[in-house]
Design an enzyme around this catalytic site. Structure first.
Site, PDB file in Angstrom:
ATOM      1  N   MET A 145      11.929   5.423  -6.458  1.00 44.85           N
ATOM      2  CA  MET A 145      10.683   5.642  -5.711  1.00 44.85           C
ATOM      3  C   MET A 145      10.483   4.535  -4.676  1.00 44.85           C
ATOM      4  O   MET A 145      10.720   3.366  -4.964  1.00 44.85           O
ATOM      5  CB  MET A 145       9.503   5.682  -6.671  1.00 44.85           C
ATOM      6  CG  MET A 145       9.454   6.944  -7.470  1.00 44.85           C
ATOM      7  SD  MET A 145       7.887   7.114  -8.329  1.00 44.85           S
ATOM      8  CE  MET A 145       8.276   8.533  -9.341  1.00 44.85           C
ATOM      9  N   GLY A 199       5.731   4.218  -8.839  1.00 45.51           N
ATOM     10  CA  GLY A 199       6.435   2.949  -9.055  1.00 45.51           C
ATOM     11  C   GLY A 199       5.460   1.771  -9.035  1.00 45.51           C
ATOM     12  O   GLY A 199       5.496   0.903  -9.912  1.00 45.51           O
ATOM     13  N   HIS A 200       4.543   1.757  -8.041  1.00 43.22           N
ATOM     14  CA  HIS A 200       3.547   0.679  -7.982  1.00 43.22           C
ATOM     15  C   HIS A 200       2.607   0.748  -9.190  1.00 43.22           C
ATOM     16  O   HIS A 200       2.237  -0.280  -9.770  1.00 43.22           O
ATOM     17  CB  HIS A 200       2.662   0.824  -6.732  1.00 43.22           C
ATOM     18  CG  HIS A 200       3.371   0.662  -5.431  1.00 43.22           C
ATOM     19  ND1 HIS A 200       3.556   1.706  -4.544  1.00 43.22           N
ATOM     20  CD2 HIS A 200       3.938  -0.425  -4.853  1.00 43.22           C
ATOM     21  CE1 HIS A 200       4.198   1.268  -3.478  1.00 43.22           C
ATOM     22  NE2 HIS A 200       4.450  -0.019  -3.640  1.00 43.22           N
ATOM     23  N   GLY A 260       0.807  -1.221   0.000  1.00 44.05           N
ATOM     24  CA  GLY A 260       0.000   0.000   0.000  1.00 44.05           C
ATOM     25  C   GLY A 260       0.836   1.265   0.000  1.00 44.05           C
ATOM     26  O   GLY A 260       2.039   1.234  -0.294  1.00 44.05           O
ATOM     27  N   SER A 275       7.990   3.831  -0.824  1.00 49.37           N
ATOM     28  CA  SER A 275       7.072   4.389   0.191  1.00 49.37           C
ATOM     29  C   SER A 275       7.869   4.950   1.362  1.00 49.37           C
ATOM     30  O   SER A 275       7.424   5.852   2.069  1.00 49.37           O
ATOM     31  CB  SER A 275       6.126   3.305   0.704  1.00 49.37           C
ATOM     32  OG  SER A 275       5.461   2.717  -0.388  1.00 49.37           O
ATOM     33  N   ARG A 276       9.072   4.428   1.589  1.00 51.11           N
ATOM     34  CA  ARG A 276       9.878   4.880   2.732  1.00 51.11           C
ATOM     35  C   ARG A 276      10.511   6.249   2.495  1.00 51.11           C
ATOM     36  O   ARG A 276      10.993   6.871   3.435  1.00 51.11           O
ATOM     37  CB  ARG A 276      10.961   3.856   3.080  1.00 51.11           C
ATOM     38  CG  ARG A 276      10.383   2.586   3.676  1.00 51.11           C
ATOM     39  CD  ARG A 276      11.435   1.693   4.311  1.00 51.11           C
ATOM     40  NE  ARG A 276      10.832   0.648   5.107  1.00 51.11           N
ATOM     41  CZ  ARG A 276      10.595  -0.596   4.697  1.00 51.11           C
ATOM     42  NH1 ARG A 276      10.914  -0.967   3.480  1.00 51.11           N
ATOM     43  NH2 ARG A 276      10.038  -1.475   5.508  1.00 51.11           N
ATOM     44  N   LEU A 303       0.556   3.673  -2.159  1.00 56.29           N
ATOM     45  CA  LEU A 303       1.003   3.511  -3.543  1.00 56.29           C
ATOM     46  C   LEU A 303       1.623   4.779  -4.106  1.00 56.29           C
ATOM     47  O   LEU A 303       1.185   5.889  -3.801  1.00 56.29           O
ATOM     48  CB  LEU A 303      -0.193   3.100  -4.414  1.00 56.29           C
ATOM     49  CG  LEU A 303      -0.924   1.835  -3.957  1.00 56.29           C
ATOM     50  CD1 LEU A 303      -2.100   1.557  -4.882  1.00 56.29           C
ATOM     51  CD2 LEU A 303       0.009   0.643  -3.905  1.00 56.29           C
ATOM     52  N   GLN A 311       7.405  -9.865   7.740  1.00 60.08           N
ATOM     53  CA  GLN A 311       8.648  -9.475   7.069  1.00 60.08           C
ATOM     54  C   GLN A 311       9.330  -8.305   7.760  1.00 60.08           C
ATOM     55  O   GLN A 311      10.339  -7.798   7.264  1.00 60.08           O
ATOM     56  CB  GLN A 311       8.408  -9.199   5.585  1.00 60.08           C
ATOM     57  CG  GLN A 311       7.590  -7.958   5.266  1.00 60.08           C
ATOM     58  CD  GLN A 311       7.276  -7.871   3.774  1.00 60.08           C
ATOM     59  OE1 GLN A 311       6.453  -8.610   3.243  1.00 60.08           O
ATOM     60  NE2 GLN A 311       7.910  -6.958   3.078  1.00 60.08           N
ATOM     61  N   GLN A 338      14.696  -9.417  -3.492  1.00 56.69           N
ATOM     62  CA  GLN A 338      13.343  -9.951  -3.326  1.00 56.69           C
ATOM     63  C   GLN A 338      12.869 -10.664  -4.592  1.00 56.69           C
ATOM     64  O   GLN A 338      12.397 -11.797  -4.545  1.00 56.69           O
ATOM     65  CB  GLN A 338      12.395  -8.808  -2.966  1.00 56.69           C
ATOM     66  CG  GLN A 338      10.920  -9.148  -3.071  1.00 56.69           C
ATOM     67  CD  GLN A 338      10.029  -8.070  -2.480  1.00 56.69           C
ATOM     68  OE1 GLN A 338       9.930  -7.945  -1.268  1.00 56.69           O
ATOM     69  NE2 GLN A 338       9.352  -7.296  -3.302  1.00 56.69           N
TER      70      GLN A 338
HETATM   71  O1  PAF Z   1       7.747  -5.299  -2.030  1.00 57.15           O
HETATM   72  C1  PAF Z   1       6.825  -5.255  -1.185  1.00 57.15           C
HETATM   73  O2  PAF Z   1       6.103  -4.271  -1.040  1.00 57.15           O
HETATM   74  C2  PAF Z   1       6.587  -6.462  -0.280  1.00 57.15           C
HETATM   75  O3  PAF Z   1       7.775  -7.040   0.116  1.00 57.15           O
HETATM   76  C3  PAF Z   1       5.627  -7.513  -0.889  1.00 57.15           C
HETATM   77  C4  PAF Z   1       6.210  -8.151  -2.133  1.00 57.15           C
HETATM   78  C5  PAF Z   1       4.298  -6.859  -1.220  1.00 57.15           C
HETATM   79  C6  PAF Z   1       5.363  -8.638   0.113  1.00 57.15           C
HETATM   80  O4  PAF Z   1       4.778  -8.146   1.277  1.00 57.15           O
END
Ligand code: PAF
Length: 280
Positions: free
Chosen positions: A184, A36-37, A31, A186-187, A33, A61, A153
């Site tokens: 980009m 980038g998303h 979320g 969210s952090r 967003l 995570q 990831q």
């Molecule tokens: O990249 C992310 O935002 C997260 O690691 C993901 C892939 C949604 C898993 O929670």
């Protein structure tokens, strides 16, 4: 656009999509967003005919001293952006629905998850792989799209899919940058004005490394020290890691050649941890 808030609602919506014969695309997110998303959504629409976006700040995570509680959330705005971008179905479950009180099953990768971000975030990829596996199963997606910014990831997710024979195709979306080169994330919103100004130096350091390799330098130690030197001009930044690794297995390289190197870095500016990478 449909919104499913529970696993049961998602299952029903997915059942309908599958019975209509659609190729389902998935964009997993936490979320808050940004562009980038939304570019991942665009990519997903190119490779599928129905896009499911998930919004779930996945607690497994985050380490005990990380930013789970502070992680930015704005579901109303996210849903509006999804609708505008043409997402077909949003899944935004709560923690209780995704992880029952007795949950104790995880997906663990034993090698490539140990280096890079895995050193300072030892349980992170266990959480990521577990939630992605659950989301693949629940959405019954044919294809899932992940951003290249989180290089480790996406490599681990591709490895999980390959090694556990999951029936999902993984597509990588390119890194989307601000005009000064900052990737980009969210952090980025945690950065103060002065921190934001120096944040592009991670990307600059990676570009220095890339130029050195393309110019014929093969010794990792020399490349790393030039990159570190660039970042160390800013005493307020702490380097978490700067590594040159193999693009498949993420093993550290002492000698590098163009075409097979991932240069990945993570820095702390104040309390904010930023990551970025470049393929050479
Ligand atoms: O990249 C992310 O935002 C997260 O690691 C993901 C892939 C949604 C898993 O929670």
């Amino acid at each position: 656009m449909e919104v499913a808030k529970t696993i049961e609602e998602l299952k029903q919506a997915v059942q309908k999509l599958r019975s209509e014969g659609h190729r389902i695309g998935l964009v997993p997110t936490m979320g808050f967003l940004h562009e980038g998303h939304l570019r991942l959504v665009d990519r997903c629409k190119e490779v599928s005919d129905k896009t499911i976006l998930t919004i779930f700040v996945n607690p497994t995570q985050f380490g005990p001293n990380e930013d789970l509680d502070a992680y930015p959330r704005d579901e109303e705005r996210d849903l509006k952006l999804c609708e505008e971008r043409g997402v077909d179905l949003v899944f935004c479950p709560n923690v209780e629905d995704m992880y029952g009180a007795s949950h104790s099953t995880f997906v663990i990768e034993e090698r490539a998850s140990k280096g890079l971000c895995g050193i300072s975030r030892p349980i992170h990829f266990r959480g990521v792989l577990t939630i992605c596996c659950k989301l693949f199963m629940l959405s019954r997606c044919d294809v899932a799209v992940f951003g290249q910014k989180d290089a480790q990831q996406v490599i681990l997710i591709e490895k999980m899919v390959r090694e556990l024979n999951l029936p999902v195709e993984i597509v990588r979306g390119e890194i989307i940058r601000e005009s000064d080169g900052l990737a980009m994330s969210s952090r980025n919103r945690y950065l103060t004005e002065s921190e934001r100004k120096i944040a592009p130096c991670l990307q600059e350091a990676l570009q220095i490394g890339k130029a050195l390799i393309e110019g014929g330098q093969t010794e990792t130690a020399k490349i790393r020290s030039e990159m570190a030197h660039h970042i160390e001009k800013h005493p307020e930044i702490r380097i978490d890691y700067l590594e040159l690794v193999d693009v498949q297995e993420l093993t550290p390289l002492s000698v590098v050649r163009p075409g097979e190197v991932l240069i990945a870095g993570a820095i702390y500016i104040g309390k904010t941890r930023l990551i970025d990478n470049v393929n050479v």
